[in-house]
Design a protein around this motif. Sequence first.
Motif, PDB file in Angstrom:
ATOM      1  N   ASP A  51       0.829  -1.215   0.000  1.00 42.21           N
ATOM      2  CA  ASP A  51       0.000   0.000   0.000  1.00 42.21           C
ATOM      3  C   ASP A  51       0.857   1.255   0.000  1.00 42.21           C
ATOM      4  O   ASP A  51       0.488   2.274  -0.604  1.00 42.21           O
ATOM      5  CB  ASP A  51      -0.922   0.003   1.223  1.00 42.21           C
ATOM      6  N   ALA A  52       2.005   1.195   0.672  1.00 48.12           N
ATOM      7  CA  ALA A  52       2.879   2.364   0.734  1.00 48.12           C
ATOM      8  C   ALA A  52       3.363   2.764  -0.659  1.00 48.12           C
ATOM      9  O   ALA A  52       3.444   3.955  -0.981  1.00 48.12           O
ATOM     10  CB  ALA A  52       4.066   2.094   1.648  1.00 48.12           C
ATOM     11  N   VAL A  53       3.684   1.777  -1.483  1.00 51.59           N
ATOM     12  CA  VAL A  53       4.112   2.062  -2.857  1.00 51.59           C
ATOM     13  C   VAL A  53       2.931   2.557  -3.685  1.00 51.59           C
ATOM     14  O   VAL A  53       3.030   3.541  -4.427  1.00 51.59           O
ATOM     15  CB  VAL A  53       4.731   0.805  -3.494  1.00 51.59           C
ATOM     16  N   LYS A  54       1.802   1.880  -3.509  1.00 52.51           N
ATOM     17  CA  LYS A  54       0.605   2.236  -4.279  1.00 52.51           C
ATOM     18  C   LYS A  54       0.160   3.665  -3.991  1.00 52.51           C
ATOM     19  O   LYS A  54      -0.288   4.392  -4.890  1.00 52.51           O
ATOM     20  CB  LYS A  54      -0.523   1.268  -3.930  1.00 52.51           C
ATOM     21  N   ASN A  55       0.315   4.093  -2.745  1.00 51.55           N
ATOM     22  CA  ASN A  55      -0.192   5.401  -2.334  1.00 51.55           C
ATOM     23  C   ASN A  55       0.873   6.493  -2.315  1.00 51.55           C
ATOM     24  O   ASN A  55       0.592   7.624  -1.896  1.00 51.55           O
ATOM     25  CB  ASN A  55      -0.820   5.295  -0.933  1.00 51.55           C
ATOM     26  N   ALA A  56       2.076   6.166  -2.741  1.00 48.29           N
ATOM     27  CA  ALA A  56       3.151   7.161  -2.731  1.00 48.29           C
ATOM     28  C   ALA A  56       2.832   8.303  -3.699  1.00 48.29           C
ATOM     29  O   ALA A  56       2.553   8.077  -4.877  1.00 48.29           O
ATOM     30  CB  ALA A  56       4.474   6.504  -3.113  1.00 48.29           C
ATOM     31  N   ASN A  57       2.882   9.511  -3.183  1.00 50.41           N
ATOM     32  CA  ASN A  57       2.575  10.691  -3.990  1.00 50.41           C
ATOM     33  C   ASN A  57       3.890  11.331  -4.423  1.00 50.41           C
ATOM     34  O   ASN A  57       4.424  12.221  -3.769  1.00 50.41           O
ATOM     35  CB  ASN A  57       1.728  11.675  -3.182  1.00 50.41           C
ATOM     36  N   ILE A  58       4.442  10.828  -5.520  1.00 49.65           N
ATOM     37  CA  ILE A  58       5.749  11.273  -5.998  1.00 49.65           C
ATOM     38  C   ILE A  58       5.597  11.947  -7.354  1.00 49.65           C
ATOM     39  O   ILE A  58       5.039  11.367  -8.296  1.00 49.65           O
ATOM     40  CB  ILE A  58       6.722  10.075  -6.107  1.00 49.65           C
ATOM     41  N   SER A 268      22.550   5.637  -5.295  1.00 48.65           N
ATOM     42  CA  SER A 268      21.571   5.459  -4.215  1.00 48.65           C
ATOM     43  C   SER A 268      20.782   4.181  -4.429  1.00 48.65           C
ATOM     44  O   SER A 268      20.670   3.688  -5.556  1.00 48.65           O
ATOM     45  CB  SER A 268      20.609   6.649  -4.169  1.00 48.65           C
ATOM     46  N   PRO A 269      20.205   3.651  -3.334  1.00 46.31           N
ATOM     47  CA  PRO A 269      19.311   2.500  -3.482  1.00 46.31           C
ATOM     48  C   PRO A 269      17.970   2.956  -4.061  1.00 46.31           C
ATOM     49  O   PRO A 269      17.641   4.145  -4.036  1.00 46.31           O
ATOM     50  CB  PRO A 269      19.157   1.982  -2.045  1.00 46.31           C
ATOM     51  N   PRO A 270      17.176   2.031  -4.604  1.00 46.08           N
ATOM     52  CA  PRO A 270      15.937   2.402  -5.300  1.00 46.08           C
ATOM     53  C   PRO A 270      14.879   2.995  -4.371  1.00 46.08           C
ATOM     54  O   PRO A 270      14.641   2.497  -3.276  1.00 46.08           O
ATOM     55  CB  PRO A 270      15.469   1.080  -5.916  1.00 46.08           C
ATOM     56  N   THR A 271      14.236   4.056  -4.838  1.00 45.89           N
ATOM     57  CA  THR A 271      13.319   4.839  -4.022  1.00 45.89           C
ATOM     58  C   THR A 271      12.054   4.080  -3.645  1.00 45.89           C
ATOM     59  O   THR A 271      11.692   3.988  -2.459  1.00 45.89           O
ATOM     60  CB  THR A 271      12.957   6.147  -4.753  1.00 45.89           C
ATOM     61  N   TYR A 272      11.337   3.535  -4.628  1.00 49.39           N
ATOM     62  CA  TYR A 272      10.077   2.859  -4.325  1.00 49.39           C
ATOM     63  C   TYR A 272      10.301   1.666  -3.391  1.00 49.39           C
ATOM     64  O   TYR A 272       9.493   1.397  -2.501  1.00 49.39           O
ATOM     65  CB  TYR A 272       9.381   2.400  -5.611  1.00 49.39           C
ATOM     66  N   ALA A 273      11.397   0.959  -3.597  1.00 53.47           N
ATOM     67  CA  ALA A 273      11.684  -0.206  -2.745  1.00 53.47           C
ATOM     68  C   ALA A 273      11.972   0.226  -1.314  1.00 53.47           C
ATOM     69  O   ALA A 273      11.627  -0.474  -0.360  1.00 53.47           O
ATOM     70  CB  ALA A 273      12.852  -0.996  -3.317  1.00 53.47           C
ATOM     71  N   GLN A 274      12.617   1.395  -1.146  1.00 52.87           N
ATOM     72  CA  GLN A 274      12.837   1.903   0.209  1.00 52.87           C
ATOM     73  C   GLN A 274      11.515   2.299   0.865  1.00 52.87           C
ATOM     74  O   GLN A 274      11.321   2.088   2.075  1.00 52.87           O
ATOM     75  CB  GLN A 274      13.775   3.105   0.182  1.00 52.87           C
ATOM     76  N   ILE A 275      10.614   2.868   0.093  1.00 51.28           N
ATOM     77  CA  ILE A 275       9.296   3.224   0.624  1.00 51.28           C
ATOM     78  C   ILE A 275       8.590   1.977   1.137  1.00 51.28           C
ATOM     79  O   ILE A 275       8.034   1.960   2.242  1.00 51.28           O
ATOM     80  CB  ILE A 275       8.455   3.927  -0.464  1.00 51.28           C
ATOM     81  N   SER A 277      10.011  -0.880   2.012  1.00 51.86           N
ATOM     82  CA  SER A 277      10.770  -1.486   3.112  1.00 51.86           C
ATOM     83  C   SER A 277      10.559  -0.722   4.417  1.00 51.86           C
ATOM     84  O   SER A 277      10.453  -1.333   5.491  1.00 51.86           O
ATOM     85  CB  SER A 277      12.254  -1.526   2.762  1.00 51.86           C
ATOM     86  N   GLU A 278      10.503   0.594   4.330  1.00 46.82           N
ATOM     87  CA  GLU A 278      10.244   1.392   5.531  1.00 46.82           C
ATOM     88  C   GLU A 278       8.848   1.090   6.078  1.00 46.82           C
ATOM     89  O   GLU A 278       8.667   0.916   7.290  1.00 46.82           O
ATOM     90  CB  GLU A 278      10.386   2.876   5.216  1.00 46.82           C
ATOM     91  N   ALA A 279       7.878   1.016   5.182  1.00 46.99           N
ATOM     92  CA  ALA A 279       6.509   0.710   5.620  1.00 46.99           C
ATOM     93  C   ALA A 279       6.409  -0.692   6.201  1.00 46.99           C
ATOM     94  O   ALA A 279       5.639  -0.931   7.146  1.00 46.99           O
ATOM     95  CB  ALA A 279       5.550   0.865   4.445  1.00 46.99           C
ATOM     96  N   ALA A 280       7.192  -1.619   5.674  1.00 44.55           N
ATOM     97  CA  ALA A 280       7.140  -3.015   6.142  1.00 44.55           C
ATOM     98  C   ALA A 280       7.513  -3.131   7.613  1.00 44.55           C
ATOM     99  O   ALA A 280       7.120  -4.100   8.271  1.00 44.55           O
ATOM    100  CB  ALA A 280       8.060  -3.888   5.289  1.00 44.55           C
ATOM    101  N   LEU A 281       8.270  -2.170   8.125  1.00 40.11           N
ATOM    102  CA  LEU A 281       8.651  -2.211   9.538  1.00 40.11           C
ATOM    103  C   LEU A 281       7.448  -2.054  10.466  1.00 40.11           C
ATOM    104  O   LEU A 281       7.545  -2.302  11.664  1.00 40.11           O
ATOM    105  CB  LEU A 281       9.687  -1.120   9.830  1.00 40.11           C
ATOM    106  N   GLU A 282       6.317  -1.652   9.910  1.00 43.02           N
ATOM    107  CA  GLU A 282       5.090  -1.543  10.695  1.00 43.02           C
ATOM    108  C   GLU A 282       4.325  -2.873  10.751  1.00 43.02           C
ATOM    109  O   GLU A 282       3.255  -2.951  11.354  1.00 43.02           O
ATOM    110  CB  GLU A 282       4.193  -0.455  10.101  1.00 43.02           C
ATOM    111  N   THR A 283       4.872  -3.897  10.127  1.00 42.69           N
ATOM    112  CA  THR A 283       4.225  -5.211  10.127  1.00 42.69           C
ATOM    113  C   THR A 283       4.098  -5.738  11.556  1.00 42.69           C
ATOM    114  O   THR A 283       5.089  -5.753  12.297  1.00 42.69           O
ATOM    115  CB  THR A 283       5.048  -6.207   9.275  1.00 42.69           C
ATOM    116  N   PRO A 284       2.917  -6.186  11.953  1.00 47.18           N
ATOM    117  CA  PRO A 284       2.745  -6.659  13.330  1.00 47.18           C
ATOM    118  C   PRO A 284       3.455  -7.982  13.584  1.00 47.18           C
ATOM    119  O   PRO A 284       3.708  -8.762  12.654  1.00 47.18           O
ATOM    120  CB  PRO A 284       1.223  -6.821  13.463  1.00 47.18           C
TER     121      PRO A 284
END
Length: 397
Positions: A51-58, A268-275, A277-284
């Motif tokens: 969802d983080a990638v889908k909703n990224a406003n870039i 740099s590392p890829p932008t969308y993949a970082q988005i 990966s950062e969001a994945a840290l919220e995984t319960p």
Amino acid sequence: MPNISQKGLQMPESPIRKLVPYAEIARKKGHKVYHLNIGQPDIKTPQVALDAVKNANIEVLEYSHSAGFESYREKLSQYYKNQNLPIDTQDIIITTGGSEALLFALGSTMDADDEIIIPEPFYANYNGFTVASGVKVVPVISSIETGFALPPIEDFEKLITPKTKAILICNPGNPTGYLYSQEEINQLAEIVKKHDLFLIADEVYREFTYDGYKHYSVMNVPGLENHAIMIDSVSKRFSMCGARIGCIVSKNKEVMAAAMKFAQARLSPPTYAQIASEAALETPQSYFDEVITEYKERRDILISELEKIDGVKVATPKGAFYCIAKLPITNANDFAQWLLETFELDGETVMVAPAAGFYSTPNVGLDEVRIAYVLKKEDLIRSVAILKAALEIYTKK
């Protein structure tokens, strides 16, 4: 015609992927292929990451910092601290997969013709990474008879030369699934401190441990701050292999300064993949609990079914999602190709990874295969049934 480089000639084929053309031929024949050869989980990627990638406003897909998003590194630091790993934001550089992290580690610590000691069998691409870096692998062999436990520390010590710069381990192990104990990690810590070496630990399967065993990280060893380098990745933890996001972690400021120069060179590392990966840290935590339960059940079924086959020997893994199986054959490469090229059982066959490619010592592991238990349980049962039928025919050839 110009010649290609010696490095290009020496670069090994992947034992995991080199049989893909034969799998494609099998599928064109209409055969179903069960892929036991590659660690591609079928577990769903956390929805929060997608969802983080889908909703990224870039509006402009720009470069990130060479070390990766600061927000991601801060959250990753907190994630590690929640796992009792004393890792700060400045100890982390985000990389394009764990593969790039390993290349940065090798490039930052070793020169051409330097040596690195690795217990084998080991992740096959270590052979490729070291060839690309001009580094010599010095193997120390572990055995299926011991479940691929850490070889005696004396075996390491007698291999150390003035050219030795590091020891590299994968914990839990790919391809063996072996989980090093705290005592074994401490033994390695003592030898690298004694000989002033680096201890590089590939810990991408850290969360995948079974039977009550706990992972012990090199980052937890007191007094190892200047020696320890940790490699990590989101690929397996969050079932995000295609994101290609990993990191190199160390308390050694000189190592991280050198690694940063390599990071800057690749921009740099890829932008969308970082988005993602950062969001994945919220995984319960419930996500991981379910995944671990599923993999343990798969492991138990796989090992149980393999042990029913005459002549097959297998070590029960304590972590990751791989095992090495010793088969009653002499050439696993030939057998794996034959499975795809010639054999089928009711229109189905299996694809395995010949284990010789996970060794650097010639002519070792020729009768072994690596099996990844990343398929659902009923598919694992069917796969082993196909393997059993295939062995009955092949061993009579």
